[in-house]
Design a protein around this motif. Structure first.
Motif, short mmCIF file in Angstrom:
data_model
loop_
_atom_site.label_atom_id
_atom_site.label_comp_id
_atom_site.label_asym_id
_atom_site.label_seq_id
_atom_site.Cartn_x
_atom_site.Cartn_y
_atom_site.Cartn_z
N PHE A 196 0.75 -1.12 0.11
CA PHE A 196 -0.07 -0.15 0.12
C PHE A 196 0.86 1.21 -0.13
N ASN A 197 0.33 2.40 -0.25
CA ASN A 197 1.05 3.75 -0.39
C ASN A 197 1.64 4.05 0.97
N ALA A 211 -1.26 -0.89 -3.48
CA ALA A 211 -0.38 -0.79 -4.67
C ALA A 211 -0.41 -2.09 -5.39
N SER A 224 -4.83 0.23 -9.64
CA SER A 224 -3.87 1.11 -10.10
C SER A 224 -2.74 1.02 -8.89
N GLY A 225 -1.88 2.07 -9.05
CA GLY A 225 -0.89 2.38 -8.02
C GLY A 225 0.25 1.63 -8.58
N LYS A 226 1.56 1.90 -8.12
CA LYS A 226 2.99 1.35 -8.33
C LYS A 226 3.03 -0.02 -7.26
N PRO A 227 3.07 -1.07 -7.83
CA PRO A 227 3.32 -2.32 -6.99
C PRO A 227 4.38 -2.20 -6.06
N SER A 228 4.75 -3.00 -4.99
CA SER A 228 5.63 -3.09 -4.19
C SER A 228 7.07 -3.24 -5.15
N ASN A 248 3.54 -9.32 -10.90
CA ASN A 248 2.40 -8.75 -10.42
C ASN A 248 1.33 -8.95 -11.56
#
Length: 390
Positions: A196-197, A211, A224-228, A248
């Motif tokens: 998570f962010n 994320a 959405s969001g940049k994965p870990s 991912n």
């Protein structure tokens, strides 16, 4: 007014009947003020000395002759949001990048073969679950540098991905603590979930957005969001098999695999019974850790390793792999750890005290008064009590 003459002195004016004031008494708060100023000075001096000593020790390790010690300390610090910036002060961004270079998974496959798991009650020992009508067993494991809690969930169909909001993730809606999520969901057990962010600050938005891909109860709730920074995915299919992936997944891939609940994190620890030797041998730092796995008979395994405490410094990937192997996992994936690591259980059987009490089973960081806010969690819904001998 009269003028008084004093031989050898100039004339001076002195008022008649002037009262002589007694000497002023020292105020008590003046003494207290001096005491606190001196005490604060002593404390500040000690803090400066301790900080200086700590910097000297860190510099000795980071720039000393032992690559193992340097790597261990670097990974321990960068895996924590609050201290991830420290190693670069001593070895530079390039040095950090070299230590944390992306690993080759060392696995034959990059996705679970669902045939490695067969959900079969008959395969589970008759007496193994006789004393656990809620289908949950909890054990403790002690290692050289850590204490850990292991939770076994008999029925994988009860395991799902709980989420902090059902109205769409947004930074305007804070994440939830697992304590609140347990009550809201009526779950009987849970651990923290995926990426998570988190920008390392105490902002209210931290923990609000996942994320990478998230599925909950058959629905894709976030893409959405940049994965870990460490790639990976873990999710249950509609057939209740835990699939783990070294990458991912996209929503299209998840749909083709019939994923019902899952999230992004990594690395994959075990796949199709094969240990990820790159993760096992890699220096990964001593930290709190969380992982999810599944046995060949379908039993789900939750593991939480305590860390950042005098009694439990934390574990490495190899430690959590060893635990998973000991409990028979054929597929397992690392989840978010550090200050996120938490395991909770609704003690409906009264094994640990009053019946019905929701308990935090592990011991999270001493710097925390309560679990972190997060967007998703692995949770266990109540199941129908059944004859465990069948």
């Amino acid at each position: 007014m009269q003028t008084e003459r004093i031989p050898g002195k100039r004339e001076r004016m002195r008022p008649q009947n002037t009262a002589v004031l007694p000497p002023k008494k020292r105020k008590k708060h003046g003494r207290l003020g001096r005491f606190f100023r001196r005490f604060s000075l002593v404390v500040l001096t000690l803090m400066i000395l301790l900080t200086g000593d700590a910097l000297l020790v860190l510099n000795l390790i980071f720039n000393g002759p032992s690559p193992t010690a340097r790597g261990q300390l670097t990974m321990t610090l960068i895996e924590a949001s609050a201290t991830k910036w420290v190693p670069a002060l001593f070895i530079g961004e390039q040095g950090v990048a070299e230590i944390r270079a992306d690993m080759d998974t060392g696995l034959t496959d990059n996705l679970t073969d669902s045939g490695t798991v067969i959900i079969n009650r008959a395969a589970q020992a008759e007496n193994e679950w006789a004393a656990y009508p809620d289908g949950i067993r909890i054990a403790e494991v002690r290692g050289r540098t850590y204490n850990a809690k292991v939770m076994l969930v008999r029925d994988p169909s009860q395991v799902y991905m709980g989420i902090s909001t059902h109205n769409g993730f947004t930074t305007d809606v804070p994440g939830k603590r697992l304590t609140a999520a347990m009550e809201d969901e009526g779950a009987i057990a849970g651990i923290n979930g995926g990426a998570f962010n988190d920008d390392g600050t105490a902002g209210a938005y931290v923990g609000s957005l996942p994320a990478g891909l998230v599925y909950s109860e058959g629905k894709c709730v976030w893409t959405s969001g940049k994965p870990s920074e460490t790639s990976g995915f873990a999710g249950f299919t509609e057939d209740n098999v835990l699939l783990v992936s070294t990458e991912n997944l996209s929503q299209a891939q998840a749909e083709s695999l019939h994923i019902r609940d899952g999230c992004c994190f990594g690395p994959v620890l075990i796949m199709n019974g094969e240990i990820n030797m790159e993760a096992y041998n890699k220096i990964s730092g001593l930290n709190p850790r969380t992982a999810i796995g599944q046995k060949a008979d379908g039993t789900v395994i939750f593991v939480c390793i305590d860390g950042r405490q005098p009694s439990s410094m934390g574990g490495e990937y190899k430690d959590i792999i060893d635990i998973m192997v000991e409990y028979g996992a054929v597929n397992a994936c690392n989840m978010d750890g550090g200050s996120s690591t938490v395991m909770m259980y609704r003690d409906n059987e009264g094994r640990y005290g009053d019946k019905g009490t929701v308990r935090i089973m592990n011991s999270y960081s001493l710097l925390q008064s309560e679990p972190r806010k997060m967007p998703d969690f692995w949770m266990v819904r109540p199941g129908e009590k059944e004859d465990v001998s069948r």
